[in-house]
Design an enzyme around this catalytic site. Structure first.
Site, PDB file in Angstrom:
ATOM      1  N   ASP A 162      41.144  34.604  38.196  1.00  0.00           N
ATOM      2  CA  ASP A 162      42.581  34.793  38.012  1.00  0.00           C
ATOM      3  C   ASP A 162      43.326  33.469  37.791  1.00  0.00           C
ATOM      4  OD1 ASP A 162      45.036  36.234  38.041  1.00  0.00           O
ATOM      5  OD2 ASP A 162      45.292  35.805  40.182  1.00  0.00           O
ATOM      6  N   GLU A 414      35.277  34.150  46.949  1.00  0.00           N
ATOM      7  CA  GLU A 414      35.210  35.575  46.628  1.00  0.00           C
ATOM      8  C   GLU A 414      34.000  35.945  45.783  1.00  0.00           C
ATOM      9  OE1 GLU A 414      38.923  37.179  45.335  1.00  0.00           O
ATOM     10  OE2 GLU A 414      39.696  37.037  47.369  1.00  0.00           O
ATOM     11  N   TYR A 470      44.610  40.961  51.443  1.00  0.00           N
ATOM     12  CA  TYR A 470      45.835  41.404  50.756  1.00  0.00           C
ATOM     13  C   TYR A 470      46.269  42.788  51.218  1.00  0.00           C
ATOM     14  CZ  TYR A 470      45.367  37.283  47.837  1.00  0.00           C
ATOM     15  OH  TYR A 470      45.307  35.982  47.407  1.00  0.00           O
ATOM     16  N   GLU A 507      43.601  33.022  52.092  1.00  0.00           N
ATOM     17  CA  GLU A 507      44.552  33.599  51.124  1.00  0.00           C
ATOM     18  C   GLU A 507      45.198  34.815  51.750  1.00  0.00           C
ATOM     19  OE1 GLU A 507      43.180  34.650  47.181  1.00  0.00           O
ATOM     20  OE2 GLU A 507      42.078  32.770  46.972  1.00  0.00           O
TER      21      GLU A 507
HETATM   22  C1  GCB Z   1      42.219  36.303  45.078  1.00  0.00           C
HETATM   23  C2  GCB Z   1      41.648  35.159  44.338  1.00  0.00           C
HETATM   24  C3  GCB Z   1      42.704  34.344  43.630  1.00  0.00           C
HETATM   25  C4  GCB Z   1      43.744  35.256  43.009  1.00  0.00           C
HETATM   26  C5  GCB Z   1      44.384  36.073  44.112  1.00  0.00           C
HETATM   27  C6  GCB Z   1      45.429  37.050  43.566  1.00  0.00           C
HETATM   28  O1  GCB Z   1      41.652  36.854  45.962  1.00  0.00           O
HETATM   29  O2  GCB Z   1      40.846  34.324  45.136  1.00  0.00           O
HETATM   30  O3  GCB Z   1      42.106  33.546  42.661  1.00  0.00           O
HETATM   31  O4  GCB Z   1      44.716  34.556  42.284  1.00  0.00           O
HETATM   32  O5  GCB Z   1      43.419  36.812  44.770  1.00  0.00           O
HETATM   33  O6  GCB Z   1      46.589  36.709  43.515  1.00  0.00           O
HETATM   34  O7  GCB Z   1      45.024  38.140  43.156  1.00  0.00           O
END
Ligand code: GCB
Length: 598
Positions: A162, A414, A470, A507
């Site tokens: 991403d 990841e 998330y 994250e």
């Molecule tokens: C993740 C990735 C990261 C993405 C992020 C997202 O888990 O490690 O590279 O930018 O999520 O914002 O989806």
């Protein structure tokens, strides 16, 4: 590998500037001849955002860069080394038409001795660059080819990650001279005795040529000599040592001199910090004290420069971190510039240093459910990245081994750590890291949402459990009450299963369009972003072995196109221009009240 500096025995020349630039997919340009019909672009920087041409910006294939340089004849007795901080992702380098270097891997330096290729007067330097990625490279890309109407090959790379596939000559190009007898590498391992406030500094010097001895001298920040010794392998004692501390850095300077008949043939200066890192009983100890990570996953990503070195932005970013009482970053998802690492050493920013192992997932996408067929996941049979993975780890540790700021290596972001074959893939890499790192730092990988306490197969390998989560964003979008319950129960499960391992978030975040507001706290609004962070913070504070929070992301950044992306990823707590979203105030208040230690 040593960072290029000028000393009394070394001359440093910078080849930055405006270079010629041209697509050359069919290998028609002769590297020995001046490039015709070329664009002009600034080096170092990504080429992509410098030329307002949509197709060129997205192009997957081969490019040529070219410049000219001359060498002062005062250097006639020395060796000349041409050094690239990084070229993304693959480079062939020619001096006056002769190939002098080849390097694959877009984020680490490489160099070549070009003494025999250089002529009097002007020299022609041509760099062929490829930005292609596939299942054998790191990062991982989905590579395919089609043909155009004339039967020519058209190459495509669909990133398995991403962030935008910025490419080009991203970091400084330097030409430097060394005497015939010269220092090649220096390794510094400070062993701290916390109780006596002293340290033994173990130094190893690799050198080439004819010399009698190696002189070692350590200076403090005032320039006072505090220790000295002799030999290519030596141990120097420091009393009343000033420790390198998070946000309170102290750097010593080691002077290394190769001596012959009483004269200094070559001299090099390496800054280093003295600090102790240990993981023990669920805690991450820096200098014996339990450290709490407060900070960010980042990107090297700025307007126009793309992924190219942008020192004013690096300085500003560190300033903004300090303004918020943040103390750490992860170099997501690739090694950052040597200039940034030196800045972090100086400013006391604690760094989790990551190799570009991102995209190790067969079937990347934003719908996590696509990846939940664990048993049938083919990642480890289709990936051909083993060789590249070893290489990036070797090159990263060789480059960053002496940095005080580096407290842990991240061996992947990841990956499919839940899929059959993951342990067999990762175990040798974790062993290699231990074998290579003279300072024996902790190791980790960054676990994706599907790597739960139940499904992850490789947690035994890590010193610290690092989680990207998330809840409330990709899972149960907008439902923060459920997200809170899910976050709590997962963290509790990790802690129960691995009571000796520290846990941190590397994250967590929510896309937020700056200026979007909602009385209902809807996703994408600044209110939602703040509510999301408040919810997460509340749960973190309940978990004993929780040693840090690094949110996603420091600032908005560019990505490939996708319906989940509005001119890039908007999870920044700062915009791409580095204007704060409202949540910055909340996080600043929170972090001001969480000490670095405790
Ligand atoms: C993740 C990735 C990261 C993405 C992020 C997202 O888990 O490690 O590279 O930018 O999520 O914002 O989806």
């Amino acid at each position: 590998m040593l960072y290029p500096i000028q000393t009394q025995t070394r001359t440093l020349m910078d080849l930055s500037g405006i270079w010629k630039f041209k697509v050359d997919d069919n290998f028609q340009d002769d590297p020995a001849k001046p490039l015709a019909d070329a664009y002009r672009v600034a080096v170092p920087a990504s080429y992509n955002d410098q030329i307002p041409d949509t197709e060129l910006r997205q192009h997957a294939g081969f490019f040529n860069y070219q410049t000219r340089f001359t060498v002062p004849n005062t250097l006639a007795d020395d060796r000349l080394i041409l050094r690239f901080g990084s070229v993304t992702h693959e480079a062939w380098v020619y001096v006056n038409g002769e190939e002098v270097a080849y390097h694959k891997g877009g984020f680490t330096p490489f160099e070549a001795d070009i003494t025999d290729q250089v002529t009097d007067g002007e020299n022609l330097l041509t760099v062929r660059v490829s930005n292609l990625l596939d299942y054998s490279t790191l990062p991982v890309g989905n590579y395919s080819e089609t043909t155009d109407e004339n039967g020519g090959i058209v190459r495509h790379v669909d990133e398995n990650f991403d962030f935008f596939n910025y490419s080009g000559i991203h970091r400084p190009v330097k030409l430097y001279s060394v005497p015939v007898a010269h220092i090649n590498d220096i390794t510094i391992v400070p062993v701290v005795d916390l109780a006596n406030q002293s340290a033994d500094v173990k130094v190893t010097v690799q050198a080439t040529g004819d010399y009698d001895s190696v002189r070692l001298t350590i200076f403090d920040e005032e320039g006072q000599e505090v220790a000295n010794g002799e030999g290519a392998e030596a141990q120097l004692a420091l009393d009343q040592v000033n420790l390198w501390q998070p946000l309170n850095a102290y750097l010593y300077t080691l002077e290394v001199a190769l001596v012959k008949d009483g004269a200094d043939l070559d001299v090099y200066y390496e800054d280093f910090g003295v600090r102790d890192i240990k993981v023990e009983k669920g805690q991450f100890l820096i200098n014996g004290e339990p450290f709490y990570f407060k900070g960010f996953g980042k990107h090297e990503d700025t307007y126009v420069s793309g992924r190219g070195l942008n020192q004013p932005y690096n300085v500003l970013d560190v300033g903004l971190m300090k303004m918020m009482s943040a103390n750490s970053i992860r170099t997501s998802h690739y090694p950052y510039s040597e200039e940034m690492m030196r800045l972090c050493d100086r400013e006391g920013i604690v760094v989790i240093d990551e190799v570009p192992a991102v995209g190790l997932l067969d079937g990347f996408g934003f719908d996590a459910l696509n990846l939940e067929d664990f048993q049938n996941d083919k990642t480890w049979s289709v990936m051909k990245t083993h060789e590249a993975h070893e290489q990036v780890l070797r090159e990263l540790i060789a480059r960053d081994k002496n940095h005080a700021c580096v407290v842990m290596w991240s061996i992947a972001n990841e990956a499919a750590n839940y899929a059959p074959g993951a342990y067999e893939y990762f175990k040798p890499l974790f062993d290699l890291s231990k074998e290579l790192d003279p300072q024996q730092r902790p190791n980790t990988y960054i676990a994706i949402m599907m790597s739960t306490p139940e499904h992850d197969l490789t947690t035994d390998l890590v010193d610290v459990i690092c989680l990207n989560r998330y809840y409330g964003w990709y899972i149960g979008t907008g439902d923060l009450a459920k997200a809170e319950t899910d976050t709590r129960s997962e963290l509790q499960a990790w802690q129960e299963k691995y009571p000796e391992k520290p846990i941190m978030y590397t994250e967590y975040g929510a896309d937020t369009v700056a200026g979007f507001h909602s009385v209902y706290g809807e996703p994408f609004s600044e209110e939602f972003q703040e509510d999301y962070y408040i919810m997460n913070s509340k749960v973190f504070d309940e978990i004993n072995n929780f040693v840090g929070e690094q949110l996603w992301n420091f600032s908005d950044f560019q990505t490939k196109f996708g319906i989940q992306r509005v001119q890039g990823n908007k999870k920044g707590i700062f915009t791409r221009e580095r204007e704060p979203k409202s949540v910055v105030r909340y996080l600043t208040d929170r972090w001001k009240n969480i000490p670095n230690f405790g």
